[in-house]
Design a protein around this motif. Structure first.
Motif, PDB file in Angstrom:
ATOM      1  N   PRO A 263       5.048 -16.302   3.993  1.00  0.00           N
ATOM      2  CA  PRO A 263       5.761 -15.055   4.668  1.00  0.00           C
ATOM      3  C   PRO A 263       4.697 -13.172   4.946  1.00  0.00           C
ATOM      4  O   PRO A 263       4.508 -12.926   3.572  1.00  0.00           O
ATOM      5  N   THR A 264       5.597 -12.957   6.314  1.00  0.00           N
ATOM      6  CA  THR A 264       5.187 -11.747   5.657  1.00  0.00           C
ATOM      7  C   THR A 264       6.154 -10.834   4.439  1.00  0.00           C
ATOM      8  O   THR A 264       5.623  -9.873   4.336  1.00  0.00           O
ATOM      9  N   ASP A 265       7.526 -11.068   4.849  1.00  0.00           N
ATOM     10  CA  ASP A 265       7.687 -10.075   2.896  1.00  0.00           C
ATOM     11  C   ASP A 265       7.089 -10.572   2.506  1.00  0.00           C
ATOM     12  O   ASP A 265       7.298  -9.937   1.231  1.00  0.00           O
ATOM     13  N   GLN A 266       7.246 -10.903   1.909  1.00  0.00           N
ATOM     14  CA  GLN A 266       6.683 -11.421   0.576  1.00  0.00           C
ATOM     15  C   GLN A 266       4.740 -10.590   0.504  1.00  0.00           C
ATOM     16  O   GLN A 266       4.539 -10.445  -0.593  1.00  0.00           O
ATOM     17  N   ARG A 267       3.762 -10.811   1.611  1.00  0.00           N
ATOM     18  CA  ARG A 267       2.902 -10.193   1.854  1.00  0.00           C
ATOM     19  C   ARG A 267       3.374  -8.406   1.859  1.00  0.00           C
ATOM     20  O   ARG A 267       2.294  -8.076   0.614  1.00  0.00           O
ATOM     21  N   VAL A 268       4.388  -8.380   2.022  1.00  0.00           N
ATOM     22  CA  VAL A 268       4.540  -6.709   2.263  1.00  0.00           C
ATOM     23  C   VAL A 268       4.948  -6.441   0.287  1.00  0.00           C
ATOM     24  O   VAL A 268       4.831  -5.261   0.482  1.00  0.00           O
ATOM     25  N   ALA A 269       5.947  -7.419   0.280  1.00  0.00           N
ATOM     26  CA  ALA A 269       6.555  -6.731  -1.206  1.00  0.00           C
ATOM     27  C   ALA A 269       5.479  -6.487  -2.499  1.00  0.00           C
ATOM     28  O   ALA A 269       5.382  -6.166  -3.146  1.00  0.00           O
ATOM     29  N   TRP A 270       4.036  -7.694  -2.397  1.00  0.00           N
ATOM     30  CA  TRP A 270       2.881  -7.896  -2.684  1.00  0.00           C
ATOM     31  C   TRP A 270       2.467  -6.387  -2.553  1.00  0.00           C
ATOM     32  O   TRP A 270       1.805  -5.742  -4.107  1.00  0.00           O
ATOM     33  N   THR A 271       1.674  -6.106  -1.644  1.00  0.00           N
ATOM     34  CA  THR A 271       1.029  -4.739  -1.228  1.00  0.00           C
ATOM     35  C   THR A 271       1.739  -3.406  -1.328  1.00  0.00           C
ATOM     36  O   THR A 271       1.363  -2.994  -2.005  1.00  0.00           O
ATOM     37  N   SER A 272       2.927  -3.696  -1.083  1.00  0.00           N
ATOM     38  CA  SER A 272       3.898  -2.299  -1.654  1.00  0.00           C
ATOM     39  C   SER A 272       3.519  -1.968  -2.935  1.00  0.00           C
ATOM     40  O   SER A 272       3.792  -1.135  -3.325  1.00  0.00           O
ATOM     41  N   ALA A 273       4.325  -2.966  -4.200  1.00  0.00           N
ATOM     42  CA  ALA A 273       3.939  -2.849  -5.503  1.00  0.00           C
ATOM     43  C   ALA A 273       2.621  -2.718  -5.916  1.00  0.00           C
ATOM     44  O   ALA A 273       2.728  -1.880  -7.025  1.00  0.00           O
ATOM     45  N   VAL A 274       1.753  -3.310  -5.531  1.00  0.00           N
ATOM     46  CA  VAL A 274      -0.044  -2.576  -5.559  1.00  0.00           C
ATOM     47  C   VAL A 274       0.056  -1.541  -5.405  1.00  0.00           C
ATOM     48  O   VAL A 274      -0.933  -0.778  -6.172  1.00  0.00           O
ATOM     49  N   ALA A 275       0.419  -0.885  -4.076  1.00  0.00           N
ATOM     50  CA  ALA A 275       0.083   0.326  -3.681  1.00  0.00           C
ATOM     51  C   ALA A 275       0.919   1.363  -5.335  1.00  0.00           C
ATOM     52  O   ALA A 275       0.352   2.265  -5.398  1.00  0.00           O
ATOM     53  N   ARG A 276       2.205   1.128  -5.196  1.00  0.00           N
ATOM     54  CA  ARG A 276       2.986   2.001  -5.917  1.00  0.00           C
ATOM     55  C   ARG A 276       2.958   1.906  -7.290  1.00  0.00           C
ATOM     56  O   ARG A 276       2.692   3.170  -8.208  1.00  0.00           O
ATOM     57  N   GLU A 277       2.539   0.568  -7.382  1.00  0.00           N
ATOM     58  CA  GLU A 277       2.048   0.739  -9.296  1.00  0.00           C
ATOM     59  C   GLU A 277       0.095   1.756  -9.461  1.00  0.00           C
ATOM     60  O   GLU A 277       0.424   1.500 -10.477  1.00  0.00           O
ATOM     61  N   ALA A 278      -0.428   1.222  -8.588  1.00  0.00           N
ATOM     62  CA  ALA A 278      -1.853   2.050  -8.778  1.00  0.00           C
ATOM     63  C   ALA A 278      -1.787   3.607  -8.362  1.00  0.00           C
ATOM     64  O   ALA A 278      -1.703   4.867  -9.558  1.00  0.00           O
ATOM     65  N   GLU A 279      -0.887   3.887  -7.577  1.00  0.00           N
ATOM     66  CA  GLU A 279      -0.385   5.813  -7.451  1.00  0.00           C
ATOM     67  C   GLU A 279       0.450   6.350  -9.165  1.00  0.00           C
ATOM     68  O   GLU A 279       0.246   7.298  -9.504  1.00  0.00           O
ATOM     69  N   LYS A 280       1.420   5.255  -9.604  1.00  0.00           N
ATOM     70  CA  LYS A 280       2.429   5.609 -10.507  1.00  0.00           C
ATOM     71  C   LYS A 280       1.664   5.680 -11.957  1.00  0.00           C
ATOM     72  O   LYS A 280       1.376   6.713 -12.931  1.00  0.00           O
ATOM     73  N   ASN A 281       0.262   5.116 -11.746  1.00  0.00           N
ATOM     74  CA  ASN A 281      -1.063   4.966 -13.152  1.00  0.00           C
ATOM     75  C   ASN A 281      -2.060   6.668 -12.934  1.00  0.00           C
ATOM     76  O   ASN A 281      -3.017   6.718 -13.134  1.00  0.00           O
ATOM     77  N   GLY A 282      -2.079   6.516 -11.232  1.00  0.00           N
ATOM     78  CA  GLY A 282      -3.081   7.855 -11.168  1.00  0.00           C
ATOM     79  C   GLY A 282      -4.428   7.470 -10.454  1.00  0.00           C
ATOM     80  O   GLY A 282      -5.351   7.548 -10.516  1.00  0.00           O
ATOM     81  N   PHE A 283      -4.073   6.142  -9.823  1.00  0.00           N
ATOM     82  CA  PHE A 283      -5.078   5.895  -8.864  1.00  0.00           C
ATOM     83  C   PHE A 283      -4.985   5.840  -7.208  1.00  0.00           C
ATOM     84  O   PHE A 283      -3.866   5.958  -7.341  1.00  0.00           O
ATOM     85  N   THR A 284      -6.438   5.684  -7.385  1.00  0.00           N
ATOM     86  CA  THR A 284      -6.550   6.266  -5.718  1.00  0.00           C
ATOM     87  C   THR A 284      -6.617   5.150  -5.040  1.00  0.00           C
ATOM     88  O   THR A 284      -7.196   3.992  -5.803  1.00  0.00           O
ATOM     89  N   TRP A 285      -6.730   4.488  -3.692  1.00  0.00           N
ATOM     90  CA  TRP A 285      -6.525   3.128  -3.249  1.00  0.00           C
ATOM     91  C   TRP A 285      -7.356   3.235  -1.419  1.00  0.00           C
ATOM     92  O   TRP A 285      -6.791   3.971  -0.576  1.00  0.00           O
ATOM     93  N   ALA A 286      -7.953   2.701  -1.629  1.00  0.00           N
ATOM     94  CA  ALA A 286      -7.947   1.678   0.219  1.00  0.00           C
ATOM     95  C   ALA A 286      -8.210   0.190  -0.009  1.00  0.00           C
ATOM     96  O   ALA A 286      -7.991  -0.511  -0.720  1.00  0.00           O
ATOM     97  N   TYR A 287      -7.182   0.243   1.267  1.00  0.00           N
ATOM     98  CA  TYR A 287      -6.802  -1.359   1.556  1.00  0.00           C
ATOM     99  C   TYR A 287      -7.619  -2.064   2.386  1.00  0.00           C
ATOM    100  O   TYR A 287      -8.672  -1.131   2.677  1.00  0.00           O
ATOM    101  N   TRP A 288      -7.607  -2.969   1.758  1.00  0.00           N
ATOM    102  CA  TRP A 288      -8.764  -4.659   2.748  1.00  0.00           C
ATOM    103  C   TRP A 288      -7.574  -5.062   3.285  1.00  0.00           C
ATOM    104  O   TRP A 288      -6.847  -6.036   3.019  1.00  0.00           O
ATOM    105  N   GLN A 289      -7.988  -4.712   4.863  1.00  0.00           N
ATOM    106  CA  GLN A 289      -9.131  -3.670   5.953  1.00  0.00           C
ATOM    107  C   GLN A 289      -7.628  -3.296   7.159  1.00  0.00           C
ATOM    108  O   GLN A 289      -6.774  -4.018   7.991  1.00  0.00           O
ATOM    109  N   PHE A 290      -8.699  -2.938   7.633  1.00  0.00           N
ATOM    110  CA  PHE A 290      -8.550  -2.410   9.300  1.00  0.00           C
ATOM    111  C   PHE A 290      -8.252  -4.087  10.303  1.00  0.00           C
ATOM    112  O   PHE A 290      -7.069  -3.635  10.721  1.00  0.00           O
TER     113      PHE A 290
END
Length: 315
Positions: A263-290
């Protein structure tokens, strides 16, 4: 959280904050007229709030018997760098022949060295918005001992022409954060960014993926309190390593497979959580993929997959 606090004391990879992996599997490299990716997509990424792209380059099969790259291919690479720069995006040149290197370390050493001997001097005059990533996801036969030796050799090649260029290097086992303690970097080179990739839990992010042993797997969910806690604990370990080693951290890949029926909402939840957790810890990021899979951009509809874009960069 201990890891988040620790990360505040580690340097940030400020030149490349929010990015996307691009063009790795695009027909552009063989038949430019058949390219899915168009230069206008760089402008679309910039407008959406992304500031860089990680360009995935497969080059070993382009080399001749003397490991020389065709000038026509190099001009194509120039064009990508020029167009991304014109759109206001930074660009990471990521050598992506990871499977070939995992199978034959000796050949990898020669070909990877030849790549950087040709490409690094070509971009010596480019601005700091262009960075180099020595090799994507070393693994298997390219274990920690072999990779720690090879990365010093490759870095020396780059430094001959680019003494202060930002260079991205990650640990073995597919750039696993668990292997960060085994990564040995030259202590006196402070223009390095350390990368890791994150697809945990793998049974969730890769369920149904044809290139794994999970192609028949379906129905794995994500989002429980325990799931969020594990993510936080994993990133806290990375942040603690970053502080202890005084290195900036770049999450170079993360994503959840889009063709498994998850389900898209599951993938969205995971993607959002990873991106925000990275930013909270001061990590920069790149999503896989275009495009291709793990889609951020729907080529048929000619627009962003809005739920994923919103998970990455909330408006």
């Amino acid at each position: 959280m201990p890891g988040a606090a620790a990360a505040k004391d580690a340097p940030a990879a400020s030149e490349f904050r929010r990015g996307v992996n691009v063009l790795g599997y695009d027909p552009y490299w063989k038949h430019e007229a058949s390219a899915r990716f168009q230069w206008r997509h760089f402008a679309a990424l910039k407008s959406a709030g992304f500031d860089h792209v990680r360009l995935n380059l497969f080059v070993f099969d382009k080399m001749d018997s003397k490991n020389r790259l065709p000038e026509a291919w190099l001009r194509k690479l120039d064009r990508v760098v020029d167009e991304a720069s014109k759109a206001g995006l930074g660009i990471i040149l990521d050598e992506h022949d990871f499977n070939a290197c995992a199978k034959d370390v000796a050949t990898c050493r020669v070909k990877l060295g030849a790549f950087w001997e040709q490409v690094a001097p070509r971009y010596r005059s480019r601005p700091a918005s262009v960075a180099f990533e020595l090799l994507n996801e070393p693994h298997a036969k390219l274990d920690a001992a072999a990779w720690n030796t090879m990365l010093v050799e490759m870095l020396a090649i780059v430094r001959r022409s680019n003494p202060t260029r930002k260079v991205i290097i990650g640990p073995t086992s597919w750039n696993s954060f668990r292997e960060l303690p085994s990564l040995k970097l030259p202590a006196d080179d402070r223009n390095l960014i350390v990368t890791f990739h994150y697809y945990d839990p793998f049974r969730f992010t890769h369920q149904g993926a044809s290139w794994t042993d999970l192609q028949e797997l379906r129905g794995v969910t994500w989002g429980s309190e325990a799931d969020h806690r594990q993510l936080s604990e994993d990133f806290a370990k990375v942040a603690d390593w970053a502080k202890a080693n005084n290195r900036p951290i770049y999450l170079g890949e993360f994503g959840a497979y889009d063709k498994s029926g998850t389900p898209t909402d599951q993938r969205v939840a995971w993607t959002s959580a990873v991106a925000r957790e990275a930013e909270k810890n001061g990590f920069t990021w790149a999503y896989w993929q275009f495009d291709s899979d793990f889609l951020l951009w729907d080529m048929k509809a000619d627009r962003f997959v809005e739920p994923i874009r919103g998970a990455l960069i909330p408006r």
